[in-house]
Design an enzyme around this catalytic site. Sequence first.
Site, PDB file in Angstrom:
ATOM      1  N   GLY A 190      32.102  40.453  35.418  1.00 52.48           N
ATOM      2  CA  GLY A 190      32.721  41.357  34.442  1.00 52.48           C
ATOM      3  C   GLY A 190      34.091  41.790  34.917  1.00 52.48           C
ATOM      4  O   GLY A 190      34.670  41.164  35.815  1.00 52.48           O
ATOM      5  N   ASN A 191      34.626  42.812  34.326  1.00 55.05           N
ATOM      6  CA  ASN A 191      35.908  43.350  34.783  1.00 55.05           C
ATOM      7  C   ASN A 191      35.963  44.850  34.505  1.00 55.05           C
ATOM      8  O   ASN A 191      35.047  45.418  33.914  1.00 55.05           O
ATOM      9  CB  ASN A 191      37.074  42.593  34.143  1.00 55.05           C
ATOM     10  CG  ASN A 191      37.047  42.714  32.632  1.00 55.05           C
ATOM     11  OD1 ASN A 191      37.192  43.792  32.087  1.00 55.05           O
ATOM     12  ND2 ASN A 191      36.836  41.577  31.951  1.00 55.05           N
ATOM     13  N   HIS A 192      37.071  45.484  34.917  1.00 54.91           N
ATOM     14  CA  HIS A 192      37.157  46.957  34.876  1.00 54.91           C
ATOM     15  C   HIS A 192      37.612  47.516  33.537  1.00 54.91           C
ATOM     16  O   HIS A 192      37.880  48.716  33.439  1.00 54.91           O
ATOM     17  CB  HIS A 192      38.128  47.442  35.958  1.00 54.91           C
ATOM     18  CG  HIS A 192      37.613  47.245  37.351  1.00 54.91           C
ATOM     19  ND1 HIS A 192      36.463  47.837  37.790  1.00 54.91           N
ATOM     20  CD2 HIS A 192      38.086  46.506  38.384  1.00 54.91           C
ATOM     21  CE1 HIS A 192      36.245  47.485  39.044  1.00 54.91           C
ATOM     22  NE2 HIS A 192      37.206  46.663  39.427  1.00 54.91           N
TER      23      HIS A 192
END
Length: 402
Positions: free
Chosen positions: A213-215
């Site tokens: 995923g990512n932020h």
Amino acid sequence: MSVLSGKKVLLGITGGIAAYKTPLLVRALVKKGAEVKVVMTPSAPDFVTPLTLSTLSNNPVVSTFTAEGDSDHPAWNNHVELALWADLFLIAPATSNTLSSMAHARCNNLLLACYLSAQCPIFIAPAMDLDMYAHPANQANMEKLLSFGHSIFPAQEGFLASGLEGKGRMMEPEEIICGLEENLQAKAPLNGKQVLITAGPTYEAIDPVRFIGNHSSGKMGFALAEEAAALGARVVLVSGPTALSVEHPNIHLVPVTSAAQMHAAVFEHYAKMDVAIAAAAVADFRPSSPAEQKIKKQTGLPQIHLTETVDILAQMGHEKKSQFLLGFALETENELSNAKGKCARKNLDAIVLNSLNDSDAGFGGSQNKITYIKNDGSTVSFNLKPKTAVAKDIFTQILPAL
Ligand code: CTP
């Protein structure tokens, strides 16, 4: 959320018996999320108390040119400031006397001074006895006020304070509020338009419990959705996992998890959209075959084979017909030229460049610093500001292009 939410409403009350209904009007406007200030003619406080109105509106009520207070330091109630503060000016009830003064630019009280200084849309709810209302002089004055571009909520049939029955009653507060909402909605710049927005991260499964995923917080996409809805659009917001929720009733949230799900949801709606904005931080890669069971430590270090996800925005650009298409670019080097290249490659109308070189801006946070780049190469740069304000800047750029 009502189109009245966040609107600054100046309510002008004149000296007629229907003024007794204005506290309901103030309360209903406040409940809709509007900020209300009241200006009264000198005779209006005979019918309704300023204390009631100031309590309900949470603002001082004014009716004279000079402010009450320290007689050694006289101050005036600045009618220009009050008039320019307003997003809309509603005069309810409007008596025969006030209608006539408005039609002829007379200025012998603070309410009329506000009216003559106002630059915002004007709404008038007349109230008087039936014969007065029907009198050609009043009808002519109302015609004149309509010709100025003002809106009139016509008087209604019913029992009048005189004991007579006929057309002269002020329109009921709830109907006035509905009329204001309909009018504002119809004039909204994105009224009748459909806007598609992607937001948030995507999660690409490694196994049933782990993902890539990512932020991304989704805040930029959600702020754009709220702004589009506030401008009158119907919005489809396709969002990856976030902690956010939507407020405006005209936003249809489609929650998704992976890039593939986002892709499917987007192309269910894209063809009928007028504007599409890709603000999502879509994963570029995903595990090619996620494990069906949790990968156990004992089996040693796993090899995760990656494959590319579909570029949703590039496909939107490829299939573009009349849609206005806006993308985002997150760059760390050669920012402007990389973003311009992305804009051309994905067949966009414009691209918003987010810089990761500014420590307070972008991705997970609440603020953003952007450069808006049109497909003709022209750019507009903005200061660091909250994402809600950035969303407004972005639509200010989009609107002239529609
Ligand atoms: N985007 C998309 N689908 C993807 C990847 C990106 O719709 N699979 C969209 C993003 O929502 C954004 C734009 O494409 O509006 C650019 O995303 P960005 O990550 O900056 O660029 P990429 O195209 O992924 O290229 P690179 O990672 O090489 O910079």
